[in-house]
Write a protein that holds these residues in place. Structure first.
Motif, short mmCIF file in Angstrom:
data_model
loop_
_atom_site.label_atom_id
_atom_site.label_comp_id
_atom_site.label_asym_id
_atom_site.label_seq_id
_atom_site.Cartn_x
_atom_site.Cartn_y
_atom_site.Cartn_z
N SER A 1 -24.64 22.12 31.81
CA SER A 1 -23.87 20.81 32.45
C SER A 1 -22.52 21.52 32.51
O SER A 1 -21.96 20.78 32.13
CB SER A 1 -24.14 19.99 31.54
N ASN B 1 -18.89 22.42 33.58
CA ASN B 1 -18.06 21.86 34.59
C ASN B 1 -17.22 22.76 35.29
O ASN B 1 -16.26 22.67 36.11
CB ASN B 1 -17.19 20.57 33.94
N ASN C 1 -16.54 18.90 39.75
CA ASN C 1 -16.58 19.66 38.56
C ASN C 1 -17.62 19.42 37.77
O ASN C 1 -17.73 19.40 36.44
CB ASN C 1 -15.21 19.16 37.50
N ARG C 2 -18.81 19.52 38.60
CA ARG C 2 -20.18 19.61 38.13
C ARG C 2 -20.82 21.03 38.59
O ARG C 2 -21.52 21.12 39.44
CB ARG C 2 -20.97 18.61 38.56
#
Length: 304
Positions: free
Chosen positions: A52, A54, A270-271
């Protein structure tokens, strides 16, 4: 005899070392850059697709298959962009190769200006996609509007980049205009490699121009079709700079390609982990399409 054998072995060993050093000198830098720029980022992308992250934080949390599950269950926008990209690929591949082959057949004739024309048709391919997109944006918005006002033709007065349908065909037109010259060069090379005796014999037997094209020329240049289809499919699927400068994915995300969707997911939202998962799925689909295409066209070559 032993001394002679030892001398021969040493000589062979030196020759082998010299060959290895020569290969390393010429191939080594290219292999190093390929590993650094292509393979290492690809492996890192696979790893990040299960996290996950970013893209900024030093903390990287492992989430397993959550990103892939999210894509298939809760990301209709990604599948819409995939549908657009697939439709764009089929349309642009067909049009680009028809234009490229047509130009190649025309410029393979004994024309005095054929060398100049080859250069003119190839020039769009060397122009960057971003610059090309902004140029054609001006043409669609200002140029076509001026022509429409002068001629009164409704074709030029359409909202070319403001409507879903016309924006789609606008991108196809620009892509085909850019890439057809490149395909033309490949087809010309294939046409110039044909045996002229076969063509002359067909003419003597009374074959028509269309018959020669469909029954002799095209079957003999099928390897060129394999190359051109592979290049245009991969280029059309990966379209980004031309798309983002021409429409930016609009209007209302109707012309958003997969590459733009991945870019926005990773660098704007921002993933990075989710964007990496999308890019891996995208890579798999493109690999399947191009592999099937090469297998089918290669089989046709053998049959021809």
């Amino acid at each position: 005899m032993r001394k002679k054998t030892n001398v021969e072995l040493k000589s062979k060993r030196k020759t082998r070392i010299k060959k290895i050093l020569v290969y390393a000198t010429f191939v080594g830098p290219a292999l190093l850059f390929f590993l650094t720029i292509q393979i290492v980022p690809f492996i890192m992308g696979i790893y990040y697709s299960f996290t996950s992250w970013n893209g900024v934080s030093s903390v990287v949390e492992w989430v397993g298959l959550d990103n892939y599950i999210k894509i298939f269950t809760d990301d209709s926008k990604f599948f819409h962009s995939f549908l657009f990209t697939t439709k764009f690929m089929f349309a642009s591949v067909l049009i680009s190769n028809i234009i490229g082959l047509g130009l190649a057949l025309l410029l393979n004739m004994a024309l005095k200006t054929k060398n100049i024309l080859r250069t003119v048709f190839f020039i769009p391919n060397v122009i960057g996609g971003l610059l090309l997109g902004f140029i054609w944006q001006f043409i669609f918005i200002k140029g076509f509007a001026s022509i429409g006002d002068l001629t009164g033709l409704s074709f030029f007065n359409q909202p070319w980049l403001g409507d879903e349908v016309t924006a789609f065909w606008g991108i196809v037109i620009v892509f085909a205009w850019q890439i057809s010259g490149y395909m033309m060069i490949i087809y010309i090379a294939a046409l110039q490699g044909l045996d002229k005796n076969v063509l002359d014999a067909a003419r003597i037997d009374g074959a028509s121009s269309f018959g020669m094209l469909t029954r002799i020329i095209i079957p003999l240049i099928l390897p060129a079709f394999t190359i051109c289809f592979f290049l245009t499919i991969s280029m059309a699927f990966k379209i980004f700079d031309l798309n983002i400068s021409l429409t930016g994915g609009g209007p209302f995300n109707s012309t958003e390609s997969v590459a733009i969707n991945i870019y926005q997911e990773a660098f704007q939202n921002n993933r990075y982990g989710l964007g990496s998962a999308k890019s891996i799925l995208f890579f798999i689909v493109v690999a399947i399409f191009t592999t099937v295409q090469v297998m089918v066209t290669k089989k046709k070559e053998v049959e021809a």
